[in-house]
Design a protein around this motif. Structure first.
Motif, PDB file in Angstrom:
ATOM      1  N   ALA A 135       0.846  -1.197   0.000  1.00 48.84           N
ATOM      2  CA  ALA A 135       0.000   0.000   0.000  1.00 48.84           C
ATOM      3  C   ALA A 135       0.876   1.240   0.000  1.00 48.84           C
ATOM      4  N   GLY A 136       0.493   2.215  -0.837  1.00 51.56           N
ATOM      5  CA  GLY A 136       1.271   3.446  -0.882  1.00 51.56           C
ATOM      6  C   GLY A 136       0.581   4.471  -1.754  1.00 51.56           C
ATOM      7  N   ASP A 137       1.194   5.639  -1.858  1.00 45.60           N
ATOM      8  CA  ASP A 137       0.676   6.647  -2.777  1.00 45.60           C
ATOM      9  C   ASP A 137       1.546   6.658  -4.032  1.00 45.60           C
ATOM     10  N   GLU A 138       1.393   7.685  -4.857  1.00 44.58           N
ATOM     11  CA  GLU A 138       2.094   7.675  -6.149  1.00 44.58           C
ATOM     12  C   GLU A 138       3.619   7.677  -5.993  1.00 44.58           C
ATOM     13  N   THR A 139       4.130   8.221  -4.871  1.00 45.87           N
ATOM     14  CA  THR A 139       5.589   8.208  -4.689  1.00 45.87           C
ATOM     15  C   THR A 139       6.102   6.776  -4.487  1.00 45.87           C
ATOM     16  N   LEU A 186      -6.225   6.312   1.114  1.00 45.54           N
ATOM     17  CA  LEU A 186      -5.547   5.018   1.249  1.00 45.54           C
ATOM     18  C   LEU A 186      -5.879   4.336   2.568  1.00 45.54           C
ATOM     19  N   VAL A 187      -5.843   5.113   3.665  1.00 42.43           N
ATOM     20  CA  VAL A 187      -6.014   4.498   4.985  1.00 42.43           C
ATOM     21  C   VAL A 187      -7.411   3.879   5.102  1.00 42.43           C
ATOM     22  N   GLU A 206       3.042   9.014   2.070  1.00 41.56           N
ATOM     23  CA  GLU A 206       2.959  10.139   3.013  1.00 41.56           C
ATOM     24  C   GLU A 206       3.036   9.598   4.449  1.00 41.56           C
ATOM     25  N   ALA A 207       3.855  10.271   5.274  1.00 40.38           N
ATOM     26  CA  ALA A 207       4.262   9.674   6.548  1.00 40.38           C
ATOM     27  C   ALA A 207       3.112   9.370   7.500  1.00 40.38           C
ATOM     28  N   SER A 208       2.117  10.257   7.589  1.00 46.32           N
ATOM     29  CA  SER A 208       1.063   9.988   8.576  1.00 46.32           C
ATOM     30  C   SER A 208       0.179   8.827   8.121  1.00 46.32           C
ATOM     31  N   ALA A 209      -0.017   8.678   6.815  1.00 48.67           N
ATOM     32  CA  ALA A 209      -0.798   7.545   6.304  1.00 48.67           C
ATOM     33  C   ALA A 209      -0.050   6.235   6.570  1.00 48.67           C
ATOM     34  N   LEU A 213      -1.364   3.145   8.919  1.00 45.50           N
ATOM     35  CA  LEU A 213      -1.516   1.787   8.394  1.00 45.50           C
ATOM     36  C   LEU A 213      -0.644   0.795   9.160  1.00 45.50           C
ATOM     37  N   ARG A 214       0.531   1.248   9.527  1.00 44.79           N
ATOM     38  CA  ARG A 214       1.410   0.343  10.282  1.00 44.79           C
ATOM     39  C   ARG A 214       0.754  -0.032  11.608  1.00 44.79           C
ATOM     40  N   ARG A 215       0.190   0.975  12.295  1.00 39.64           N
ATOM     41  CA  ARG A 215      -0.486   0.691  13.580  1.00 39.64           C
ATOM     42  C   ARG A 215      -1.663  -0.259  13.353  1.00 39.64           C
ATOM     43  N   HIS A 216      -2.387  -0.031  12.266  1.00 40.47           N
ATOM     44  CA  HIS A 216      -3.546  -0.876  11.968  1.00 40.47           C
ATOM     45  C   HIS A 216      -3.114  -2.341  11.809  1.00 40.47           C
ATOM     46  N   PHE A 217      -2.081  -2.572  10.988  1.00 39.35           N
ATOM     47  CA  PHE A 217      -1.683  -3.966  10.746  1.00 39.35           C
ATOM     48  C   PHE A 217      -1.083  -4.605  12.002  1.00 39.35           C
ATOM     49  N   ALA A 218      -0.321  -3.817  12.761  1.00 43.09           N
ATOM     50  CA  ALA A 218       0.221  -4.355  14.014  1.00 43.09           C
ATOM     51  C   ALA A 218      -0.945  -4.716  14.937  1.00 43.09           C
ATOM     52  N   GLY A 219      -1.988  -3.880  14.939  1.00 40.96           N
ATOM     53  CA  GLY A 219      -3.172  -4.151  15.762  1.00 40.96           C
ATOM     54  C   GLY A 219      -3.910  -5.410  15.330  1.00 40.96           C
TER      55      GLY A 219
END
Ligand code: FAD
Length: 260
Positions: A135-139, A186-187, A206-209, A213-219
Motif C-alpha cells: 500500500a502506498g501513494d504515487e511516490t 488510502l487508509v 505520506e508519513a502519517s498515512a 496503516l502500520r499501527r492498523h496492521f500491528a493491531g
C-alpha cells in the motif's frame, strides 16, 4: 564520478514523468528488490557532484563539507529499473515547492544530476507468506510496481495505490487504485481489508498515512518484523527539515523490529 545524464524524458501521466539516465558505475551495480537511491539536484550556479566515495559515512562528510549555498539538494528516489547500465526513475510532479519536483518538471535530455547508491547495505528481502499486502501513494508506485514484477505467479497479493484521479493510473496489473478526486483515501480503503496475521506488509508514502496503516496492521496481529514501512514525504515539511518526534520514535521502532 557518480553523475547521471538524462537520456530520455517520457511523461507517463499528468503528474508523473519517467526519466532514463546513464552514468559511470551504473553497469556494475547489482539489482535487488526495492532499490533506493539518493539523487542530488544542483543549486543555481552549483554542481551536482559530491564525492567519489562509496562509503556512506565518508560520502556524507564530503556532502556536509560543501558550503550550504552551493550544496546540492538531496532527495530519495526508487530505481524503477536498472538494465544494462540504464537507470529508470519515475518522478511525481507535485508542484514547484520542492527542488526535485521542480527539476523533474522541466528536465531535458543532457541534463546532469548526482547520485549516491543504490547500496546493497540497505537491501531488504521481499516477504514470503500466504498473502503479501502493498500500500502506498504515487511516490511509492515505482517501488510497488517493481516489487509486483518480482512476485511468482502463484503468490497471493493485494496492492493499493492512492493517486489523484483515474488519469494517474498506470498499467500495473493487480493494483486497486484509490482516487483522491472521488473522496477516497488510502487508509480508509486499506483498513477495510480483511488481512490475516500471517500476512507480510509493505507500506510507503505520506508519513502519517504510513504510520496509521502500520499501527492498523500491528493491531491486527501482523508481526512488526513482517511490516516493511517508510514515510516517503511529510506534509508541509521538506526532506531537509529535521525529523519530528514521531519520525524519531518511528526510527527507533524500525530498529527494534529488525531485531525482533
Ligand atoms: C525511500 C524513498 C523512495 C522514494 N521514491 C520516490 C520515487 O521513486 N518517485 C518519487 O516521485 N518520489 C519518491 N520518494 C518521495 C520523494 O523523495 C519526496 O516526495 C520528496 O519530498 C520530493 O522532494 P522535493 O524536492 O520535490 O520536495 P521537498 O523539498 O522535499 O518538499 C517540498 C514540499 O512539497 C511537499 N511534498 C513532497 N512530496 C510530495 C508529494 N509527493 N505530494 C505532495 N506534496 C509533496 C512537502 O510536504 C513540502 O511541503 C521517495 C522517498 C523515499 C524516502
Amino acid at each position: 564520478m557518480s553523475l547521471l545524464t538524462v537520456t530520455r524524458v517520457e511523461p507517463l501521466t499528468p503528474r508523473m514523468v519517467r526519466m532514463t539516465f546513464t552514468g559511470e558505475g551504473l553497469a556494475d551495480l547489482g539489482t535487488w528488490p526495492d532499490q533506493q537511491l539518493k539523487l542530488l539536484f544542483p543549486k543555481p550556479g552549483g554542481s551536482a557532484f559530491v564525492s567519489d566515495s562509496r562509503d556512506v559515512s565518508a560520502w556524507y562528510q564530503d556532502y556536509l563539507a560543501i558550503p550550504e549555498p552551493s550544496r546540492p539538494w538531496m532527495r530519495s528516489f526508487t530505481v524503477r529499473s536498472l538494465v544494462d547500465g540504464v537507470l529508470t526513475v519515475d518522478f511525481v510532479l507535485h508542484g514547484d515547492d520542492g527542488p526535485a519536483s521542480r527539476w523533474a518538471a522541466t528536465a531535458q535530455v543532457g541534463d546532469v544530476i548526482g547520485r549516491f547508491g543504490p547500496s546493497p547495505e540497505y537491501a531488504r528481502p521481499l516477504g514470503t507468506g500466504d498473502l503479501l499486502v502493498f500500500a502506498g501513494d504515487e511516490t511509492a508506485l515505482p517501488a510497488i510496481a517493481s516489487l509486483l514484477e518480482l512476485l511468482p505467479a502463484s503468490q497471493r497479493f493485494r496492492a493499493f495505490v492512492e493517486v489523484e484521479d483515474p488519469a494517474e493510473e498506470q498499467d500495473v496489473p493487480g493494483v486497486r487504485w484509490v482516487h483522491r478526486s472521488a473522496g477516497e483515501d488510502l487508509v480508509s480503503v486499506v483498513t477495510a481489508l480483511d488481512v490475516p496475521p500471517s500476512a507480510w506488509v509493505w507500506l510507503g508514502g505520506e508519513a502519517s498515512a504510513v504510520r496509521a496503516l502500520r499501527r492498523h496492521f500491528a493491531g491486527l496481529g501482523v508481526s512488526k518484523k513482517d511490516i516493511e514501512f517508510s514515510g516517503y514525504w511529510r506534509r508541509s515539511l521538506t526532506q531537509d527539515d529535521a525529523p519530528t518526534a514521531e519520525d524519531l520514535a518511528e526510527a527507533q521502532e524500525r530498529i527494534a523490529s529488525l531485531t525482533e
